[in-house]
Design an enzyme around this catalytic site. Structure first.
Site, short mmCIF file in Angstrom:
data_model
loop_
_atom_site.label_atom_id
_atom_site.label_comp_id
_atom_site.label_asym_id
_atom_site.label_seq_id
_atom_site.Cartn_x
_atom_site.Cartn_y
_atom_site.Cartn_z
N GLU A 128 0.74 -1.20 0.07
CA GLU A 128 -0.04 0.00 -0.03
C GLU A 128 0.94 1.29 -0.04
OE1 GLU A 128 -2.32 2.93 0.16
OE2 GLU A 128 -3.12 0.98 -0.51
N ASP A 184 -12.07 -1.74 -8.74
CA ASP A 184 -12.15 -0.66 -9.59
C ASP A 184 -11.06 -0.52 -10.40
OD1 ASP A 184 -14.01 0.42 -8.30
OD2 ASP A 184 -13.16 2.07 -7.22
N TYR A 206 -28.99 7.02 3.94
CA TYR A 206 -29.05 5.76 4.71
C TYR A 206 -28.12 5.68 5.86
CZ TYR A 206 -25.05 4.62 1.78
OH TYR A 206 -23.61 4.65 1.09
N ARG A 244 -17.68 2.96 5.09
CA ARG A 244 -16.45 2.48 4.31
C ARG A 244 -15.45 2.10 5.22
NH1 ARG A 244 -16.33 2.74 -1.32
NH2 ARG A 244 -14.23 2.23 -0.94
#
Length: 391
Positions: free
Chosen positions: A32, A297, A215, A106
Site C-alpha cells: 500500500e 475498480d 441511509y 467505508r
C-alpha cells in the site's frame, strides 16, 4: 521460500483479496503506497450477495457490530416528496437471499477487513510502498517497487483503484472517463438531527438530472447522505475527494420539496466526488493476462447506481481466492479461470449501473414512465434477484 502472490493496493478490494487468499493457505504480500491504512468518511450499501460472502469468511459478527440493517428502501420524488414505491429489506431480504442487506461506513468495513488480515499468518502488509510496474517471466512476475529492488512473485493482483498503474501497463487503455456526474457527500450525526429527519431506512429521492440517497451507517448512529447532480469536471481529476460548498449543491438541486431541503441544509459540510468509470468489460483478457490479474475498480470501475462497487470487488476477491487454491493447474491458468468466472457478471453490473443512472435522472416522458412503472410493479421492479442471489 515459495514466492508469494503480490497485491497492489490496500483498499477494500485489496484487503479482501489478501484475506481470502491467505485463509486458503496462499502466501500474500500486500503493498500500500500510503503511510497508514485509512478510508474516507463515506457510506456504502452491501447487498445479500456481499454479506453472504463476509459471513462465509467468518466476519458476520464483525459486520453486525458496526453496520446498520434497514427494513426498507423507499423511492420518493425530489420535487413533490411523494413516495413512488418501496422495497422490503430486513428479514425479507434474509428470507429471499439467505443474507441481510446492510449499510456500512467505508472505514468500518475497511477496518474489519484489516483486522482479519492481521490475524492471517500467510499475509504480510507493507505500507509506504508503491507497485510501479512489472515484468512477466516464465516462472512468475518480477514486481517493481517505487523505492526498492524488483521482487519475484507467483502472480501480481492489481487492486490499486481507478487510476491503477497495473492496469495501465496490462491494458494500456488510457485514463478513466468522466461521466458528467458529481457526487456531493456528507455524514450527519443522527442524534443532532430533528426527529423528523432521522431514519433507519434507505431513501432514494429522484428528480430530473439528479438524485439523492440517504441511509444509516455505524449501527444507525450516523446518516450518510449523497446528492448526485450533473456538472463539469474539476480541473484536477486525480484526487477523487474535493472540498465543496453548499451553495453550489443548492443551485444544482433547484426546486426540491421541504423535507429534502431540510435534510440538505442540515449537513454540516460537503465533499465533492467527480464520478468516473470505464467502458464495461468486453472480455476475460481485461481481468487477467498471464500471471497478472485486475480486481475491483482497477478492473471495472462503475457508477454508483447499483451500489455495487465494493460488492463486486469483494466478489472478485472471493473468486480469486478459490481459484488460486485449486490444485494442479499453474497460476496463469488459475487466473484465466478467475477472469472467465468474473468478467461477464462485472460487465453486467457496469452496464446496469449506467442504465440506472439514466433512469434515476430521467426527464419528461421517461420520468413519467419510470414513476408509473414503480407504482404499478413495486418490488418486482426494485428488487434485483440475479444480483442479490449470486454470484
Amino acid at each position: 521460500m515459495s514466492k508469494p502472490i503480490v497485491i497492489a493496493g490496500g483498499g477494500i478490494g485489496g484487503l479482501a483479496a489478501a484475506l481470502r487468499c491467505a485463509s486458503s493457505d496462499v502466501a500474500v504480500q500486500l503493498f500500500e503506497r500510503a503511510k497508514a491504512f485509512s478510508e474516507v468518511g463515506a457510506g456504502i450499501q452491501i447487498g445479500p450477495n456481499v454479506t453472504r460472502i463476509l459471513k462465509a469468511w467468518g466476519l458476520d459478527s464483525a459486520v453486525q457490530s458496526v453496520a446498520a440493517f434497514p427494513d426498507f428502501l423507499r423511492v420518493r420524488q425530489a420535487q413533490s416528496g411523494a413516495q413512488t414505491g418501496q422495497l422490503r429489506l430486513g428479514l425479507t431480504a434474509v428470507a429471499r437471499y439467505g443474507a441481510p442487506y446492510a449499510t456500512i461506513h467505508r472505514a468500518d468495513l475497511h477496518d474489519l477487513l484489516l483486522q482479519a488480515v492481521h490475524e492471517q499468518a500467510r499475509a504480510q502488509l507493507i505500507l509506504n510502498q508503491d507497485v510501479t510496474g512489472y515484468a512477466q517471466q516464465t516462472d512468475g512476475v518480477s514486481v517493481q517497487l517505487a523505492n526498492g529492488e524488483p521482487m519475484m512473485a507467483k502472480a501480481l493482483v492489481g487492486a490499486d483503484g481507478l487510476w491503477s498503474k497495473v492496469r495501465a501497463q496490462l491494458l494500456g487503455d488510457g485514463e478513466p472517463r468522466f461521466t458528467g456526474h458529481l457526487a456531493y457527500r456528507a455524514m450527519l450525526l443522527q442524534s443532532e438531527l430533528p426527529a423528523a429527519l432521522r431514519t433507519q431506512n434507505v431513501t432514494v429521492w429522484m428528480g430530473p438530472r439528479l438524485h439523492v440517497v440517504q441511509y444509516p451507517v455505524r449501527r444507525g448512529e450516523l446518516l450518510n447522505l449523497v446528492a448526485i447532480v450533473h456538472g463539469p469536471a474539476p480541473s484536477d481529476m486525480t484526487p477523487w475527494d474535493h472540498a465543496a460548498n453548499a451553495a453550489g449543491l443548492a443551485h444544482a438541486l433547484g426546486d426540491i420539496c421541504a423535507d429534502l431541503k431540510a435534510l440538505i441544509e442540515a449537513a454540516p459540510e460537503w465533499r465533492l466526488w467527480p464520478l468516473c468509470d470505464r467502458v464495461p468489460l468486453r472480455g476475460a483478457h481485461q481481468q487477467a493476462q498471464g500471471a497478472v490479474a485486475l480486481l475491483g475498480d482497477a478492473a471495472h470501475p462503475m457508477r454508483p447506481y447499483m451500489a455495487q462497487g465494493a460488492g463486486m470487488a469483494i466478489e472478485d476477491a472471493d473468486t480469486l481466492g478459490r481459484c488460486l487454491a485449486l490444485p494442479g493447474a499453474d497460476v496463469p491458468a488459475k487466473l484465466a479461470h478467475f477472469a472467465q468466472l468474473r468478467w461477464q457478471r462485472n460487465a453486467r453490473v457496469q452496464q446496469r449501473a449506467i442504465r440506472n443512472g439514466q433512469i434515476f435522472h430521467a426527464q419528461g416522458l421517461l420520468r413519467w414512465g419510470r414513476d408509473t412503472s414503480i407504482r404499478l410493479m413495486g418490488e418486482g421492479l426494485l428488487d434485483v434477484p440475479w444480483l442479490y442471489g449470486g454470484p
